[in-house]
Design an enzyme around this catalytic site. Structure first.
Site, PDB file in Angstrom:
ATOM      1  N   GLY A  69       4.390  43.693 -79.846  1.00 24.46           N
ATOM      2  CA  GLY A  69       3.560  42.663 -79.153  1.00 24.46           C
ATOM      3  C   GLY A  69       2.562  43.120 -78.364  1.00 24.46           C
ATOM      4  O   GLY A  69       1.306  42.716 -78.173  1.00 24.46           O
ATOM      5  N   SER A  70       2.948  44.055 -77.342  1.00 25.74           N
ATOM      6  CA  SER A  70       1.902  44.386 -76.290  1.00 25.74           C
ATOM      7  C   SER A  70       0.536  44.987 -76.943  1.00 25.74           C
ATOM      8  O   SER A  70      -0.341  44.862 -76.535  1.00 25.74           O
ATOM      9  CB  SER A  70       2.791  45.463 -75.245  1.00 25.74           C
ATOM     10  OG  SER A  70       3.622  44.649 -74.548  1.00 25.74           O
ATOM     11  N   ASN A 150       7.403  32.848 -72.978  1.00 28.37           N
ATOM     12  CA  ASN A 150       8.462  33.579 -72.675  1.00 28.37           C
ATOM     13  C   ASN A 150       9.559  33.168 -71.832  1.00 28.37           C
ATOM     14  O   ASN A 150      10.666  33.640 -72.092  1.00 28.37           O
ATOM     15  CB  ASN A 150       8.214  35.053 -72.586  1.00 28.37           C
ATOM     16  CG  ASN A 150       7.076  35.395 -71.817  1.00 28.37           C
ATOM     17  OD1 ASN A 150       6.098  34.841 -71.626  1.00 28.37           O
ATOM     18  ND2 ASN A 150       7.678  36.400 -70.892  1.00 28.37           N
ATOM     19  N   GLN A 178       6.738  34.869 -78.996  1.00 24.72           N
ATOM     20  CA  GLN A 178       7.917  34.041 -78.986  1.00 24.72           C
ATOM     21  C   GLN A 178       7.942  33.019 -79.957  1.00 24.72           C
ATOM     22  O   GLN A 178       9.321  32.420 -80.326  1.00 24.72           O
ATOM     23  CB  GLN A 178       8.119  33.362 -77.604  1.00 24.72           C
ATOM     24  CG  GLN A 178       8.200  34.226 -76.258  1.00 24.72           C
ATOM     25  CD  GLN A 178       9.689  34.903 -76.331  1.00 24.72           C
ATOM     26  OE1 GLN A 178      10.625  34.344 -76.912  1.00 24.72           O
ATOM     27  NE2 GLN A 178       9.680  36.051 -75.755  1.00 24.72           N
ATOM     28  N   SER A 198       6.128  40.160 -82.665  1.00 27.26           N
ATOM     29  CA  SER A 198       6.722  41.426 -82.442  1.00 27.26           C
ATOM     30  C   SER A 198       7.975  41.255 -83.042  1.00 27.26           C
ATOM     31  O   SER A 198       8.726  40.271 -82.970  1.00 27.26           O
ATOM     32  CB  SER A 198       6.933  41.595 -80.846  1.00 27.26           C
ATOM     33  OG  SER A 198       7.865  42.746 -80.549  1.00 27.26           O
ATOM     34  N   HIS A 200      10.865  42.577 -82.722  1.00 27.85           N
ATOM     35  CA  HIS A 200      12.210  42.644 -81.938  1.00 27.85           C
ATOM     36  C   HIS A 200      12.457  41.210 -81.254  1.00 27.85           C
ATOM     37  O   HIS A 200      13.744  40.963 -80.922  1.00 27.85           O
ATOM     38  CB  HIS A 200      12.328  43.603 -81.085  1.00 27.85           C
ATOM     39  CG  HIS A 200      11.715  43.556 -79.731  1.00 27.85           C
ATOM     40  ND1 HIS A 200      12.351  42.997 -78.534  1.00 27.85           N
ATOM     41  CD2 HIS A 200      10.477  43.971 -79.427  1.00 27.85           C
ATOM     42  CE1 HIS A 200      11.425  43.191 -77.798  1.00 27.85           C
ATOM     43  NE2 HIS A 200      10.330  43.522 -78.018  1.00 27.85           N
ATOM     44  N   THR A 236       0.799  57.452 -88.322  1.00 26.13           N
ATOM     45  CA  THR A 236       1.478  57.272 -89.651  1.00 26.13           C
ATOM     46  C   THR A 236       2.550  56.096 -89.349  1.00 26.13           C
ATOM     47  O   THR A 236       3.110  55.860 -88.436  1.00 26.13           O
ATOM     48  CB  THR A 236       2.390  58.550 -89.674  1.00 26.13           C
ATOM     49  OG1 THR A 236       1.359  59.785 -89.844  1.00 26.13           O
ATOM     50  CG2 THR A 236       3.161  58.675 -91.089  1.00 26.13           C
ATOM     51  N   CYS A 323      10.587  42.175 -67.413  1.00 27.62           N
ATOM     52  CA  CYS A 323       9.561  42.947 -66.878  1.00 27.62           C
ATOM     53  C   CYS A 323       9.473  42.687 -65.178  1.00 27.62           C
ATOM     54  O   CYS A 323       9.376  43.728 -64.454  1.00 27.62           O
ATOM     55  CB  CYS A 323       8.287  42.677 -67.347  1.00 27.62           C
ATOM     56  SG  CYS A 323       8.152  42.124 -68.741  1.00 27.62           S
TER      57      CYS A 323
END
Ligand SMILES: *Cc1c(COP(=O)(O)O)cnc(C)c1O
Length: 394
Positions: A69-70, A150, A178, A198, A200, A236, A323
């Site tokens: 996501g970042s 989030n 999210q 993202s 995860h 890759t 964070c």
């Protein structure tokens, strides 16, 4: 144990784990190689692209794989800024409670001469679309507003925001990290030009994500090198993780209506239970929020102590975002919706998924209630509140 921190990360689903382990063994070739083994990896990659595109109503050519996501947020915002710059547009609109992947990228652009307007987020955790409309100027290059927050889980009026941006000819990016896998999304119906996701956060692996970019919008590379991802993102490709991301996402959407109804029911049970704690408040609109998000402030306590004591009782939750934990500043999200410092410090986020049982929900209510009361028992702030030396805010 009750894991209630799915907004920080999720456990990989069984199908994602088996896909990933199978491909690590069977499709480890380089997708850019022309021999059979490389081509097999390439096929896996393109199938994942098609599946992901299908789920959000995009075309496969509009999906770019990233490390998460970042990276997707960084690339989307920088690309839109570069497009704007060429047309003499150096103004960007966002909101004050975005993820740091967005806010810090905007800070960087400010140093390059961009002007950034951060819209206020109201107490309900939503922006006002009329305020957005009046903030758009002839030199506005980009509007970037997150789909769902989030921390407090509030879901923005994305379709309306997109409509305004279309009308005013401004690129609209949304950090949907999210939301993807948790609510239905259609990039065309919702007028979205760019969207970050993202893996995860929806039971896929860490280190994989994607950026949707509407056809016709030109991406700027932030990673230079080989010609992967149609020359827009060198490196890759992590084929096994990307494929696992696609199967995890597909599984989420195959059963979404059923799971989200159940998760919402458990969420509402927890909210109703925790509302009974005196001098507490639910953060964010009660209905316009993610199915699995519960976020409260409790006056007179420290969120960190609450977390540690809940952990002792087998409940894993969060206070502020991952964070910011470790820093003494309260969450910028809670401050943005108007919570004062002291109150923002006493926050708790529970982000649940479909694995939660009714017993788990009851266990959470009982233990949070007990621990809040226990902590207030020796909190000097609580004593002052009770003595009238300090005024209650909540
Ligand atoms: C987790 C998260 C991100 C960052 O995603 P990563 O894949 O961890 O880089 C960005 N935005 C929001 C809203 C998030 O919740």
């Amino acid at each position: 144990m009750v894991y209630a921190d799915n907004a920080a990360t999720t456990k990989m689903s069984e199908v994602a784990i088996s896909t990933m382990t199978y491909l690590i063994k069977e499709a480890w070739g380089n997708p850019s190689s022309l021999y059979t083994h490389g081509q097999k990896a390439k096929e896996v990659l393109e199938k994942a692209r098609e599946e992901i595109a299908g789920v959000i109503g995009a075309a496969p050519g509009e999906i770019f794989f990233t490390s998460g996501g970042s990276e997707a947020d960084n690339q989307a915002i920088i690309s839109a800024a570069k497009i704007g710059e060429k047309q003499g547009k150096k103004h960007i609109i966002s909101s004050s409670f975005e993820h740091h992947a967005v806010l810090h990228t905007l800070e960087k652009l400010k140093k390059e001469g961009f002007e950034v307007t951060l819209l206020d987020v109201h107490e309900n955790g939503l922006i006002d679309v009329t305020e957005l409309e009046s903030a758009i100027r002839p030199d506005t290059a980009l509007v970037t507003i997150m789909y769902a927050n989030n921390e407090i889980g509030t879901i923005q009026p994305i379709k309306e925001i997109g409509e305004i941006c279309r009308k005013k000819n401004v690129i609209f990016h949304t950090d949907a990290v999210q939301a993807v896998g948790h609510v239905h999304i259609d990039v065309n119906k919702e007028n979205i030009d760019m969207l970050s996701a993202s893996a995860h956060k929806f039971n896929g692996p860490k280190g994989a994500g994607f950026l949707y970019v509407k056809k016709g919008i030109r991406l700027t590379n932030i990673i230079e090198g080989g010609a992967q991802e149609r020359g827009k993102r060198a490196g890759t490709e992590n084929t096994p993780a990307i494929s696992a991301m696609a199967v995890a996402l597909k599984e989420k959407y195959d059963k979404l209506d059923e799971t989200s109804a159940y998760v919402k029911k458990m969420r509402d049970r927890i909210i109703d239970g925790l509302c009974k704690i005196p001098h507490s408040v639910l953060n964010g609109d009660r209905d316009r929020r993610l199915p699995g998000n519960v976020n409260f402030c409790f006056e007179g306590i420290e969120g960190e102590s609450l977390l540690l004591l809940l952990d002792d009782r087998g409940i894993q939750a969060s206070s502020g975002s991952a964070c910011t934990s470790g820093s003494l500043d309260p969450s910028h999200v809670l401050l943005a919706i108007g919570r004062v410092h002291d109150v923002a410090h006493g926050s708790l986020r529970l982000s649940i998924d479909e694995e939660i049982t009714e017993e788990d929900a009851n266990y959470i209510i009982k233990n949070v209630t007990e621990v809040v009361e226990y902590l207030r028992g020796f909190s000097p702030v609580w004593r002052d509140l009770m003595n009238g030396k300090r005024e209650f805010v909540l």
